[in-house]
Design a protein around this motif. Sequence first.
Motif, PDB file in Angstrom:
ATOM      1  N   LYS A  43      -4.784  -0.286   8.476  1.00 48.77           N
ATOM      2  CA  LYS A  43      -4.531   0.432   9.711  1.00 48.77           C
ATOM      3  C   LYS A  43      -3.525   1.550   9.495  1.00 48.77           C
ATOM      4  O   LYS A  43      -3.563   2.552  10.159  1.00 48.77           O
ATOM      5  N   SER A  44      -2.626   1.330   8.565  1.00 47.56           N
ATOM      6  CA  SER A  44      -1.554   2.284   8.379  1.00 47.56           C
ATOM      7  C   SER A  44      -1.478   2.731   6.915  1.00 47.56           C
ATOM      8  O   SER A  44      -1.158   1.939   6.036  1.00 47.56           O
ATOM      9  N   VAL A  45      -1.765   3.981   6.698  1.00 51.53           N
ATOM     10  CA  VAL A  45      -1.686   4.537   5.353  1.00 51.53           C
ATOM     11  C   VAL A  45      -0.230   4.557   4.888  1.00 51.53           C
ATOM     12  O   VAL A  45       0.062   4.320   3.714  1.00 51.53           O
ATOM     13  N   SER A  46       0.687   4.787   5.812  1.00 45.53           N
ATOM     14  CA  SER A  46       2.107   4.838   5.436  1.00 45.53           C
ATOM     15  C   SER A  46       2.598   3.480   4.929  1.00 45.53           C
ATOM     16  O   SER A  46       3.423   3.412   4.026  1.00 45.53           O
ATOM     17  N   THR A  47       2.085   2.378   5.483  1.00 48.68           N
ATOM     18  CA  THR A  47       2.464   1.045   5.008  1.00 48.68           C
ATOM     19  C   THR A  47       1.976   0.833   3.585  1.00 48.68           C
ATOM     20  O   THR A  47       2.715   0.328   2.736  1.00 48.68           O
ATOM     21  N   ILE A  48       0.753   1.228   3.320  1.00 44.52           N
ATOM     22  CA  ILE A  48       0.195   1.094   1.972  1.00 44.52           C
ATOM     23  C   ILE A  48       0.981   1.948   0.990  1.00 44.52           C
ATOM     24  O   ILE A  48       1.321   1.491  -0.108  1.00 44.52           O
ATOM     25  N   ILE A  49       1.314   3.149   1.372  1.00 45.62           N
ATOM     26  CA  ILE A  49       2.088   4.031   0.496  1.00 45.62           C
ATOM     27  C   ILE A  49       3.469   3.443   0.234  1.00 45.62           C
ATOM     28  O   ILE A  49       3.945   3.438  -0.901  1.00 45.62           O
TER      29      ILE A  49
END
Length: 142
Positions: free
Chosen positions: A37-43
């Motif tokens: 859901k969140s690209v920032s979390t993965i990054i």
Amino acid sequence: MESQNQTVKEYYARRFLLPTIVIGVIGIILLLALPVKSVSTIIMITCSLLMFVFQYMSVYITIGEDFITLRPTPMKEENKVFFKNIKSIQYEKKYISIAYYNETSKTEENLKIPFNRLDDNTKTELLNNLHTCLKDKETLTN
């Protein structure tokens, strides 16, 4: 200029190895378990994992035949001090303090090497190596 046949001893900052491994495994589990859901979390998780791996692989202290080098963190520039420029070395409880002459700035400076990132075996080996290399520059502490 450094010679090719110079003996160099490297010390790694691996005191907190177990917590690093646990955090890394939790990060991988979270990365695989979270819905994308969140690209920032993965990054953020990926960057944290890469930072731990990079920290594990980075040399903290290097001792050669005529120099000592400290790299406090992987992203900071290393501090290199030649033995000939060392005025004194003091062994404190939590760190080593090396007074030396900086040829670039033409001033006397102090290099502190904290022990908090070294495990006990690495710390003992480092101290033994420094006692051997710099015994003529040691000063007593109270």
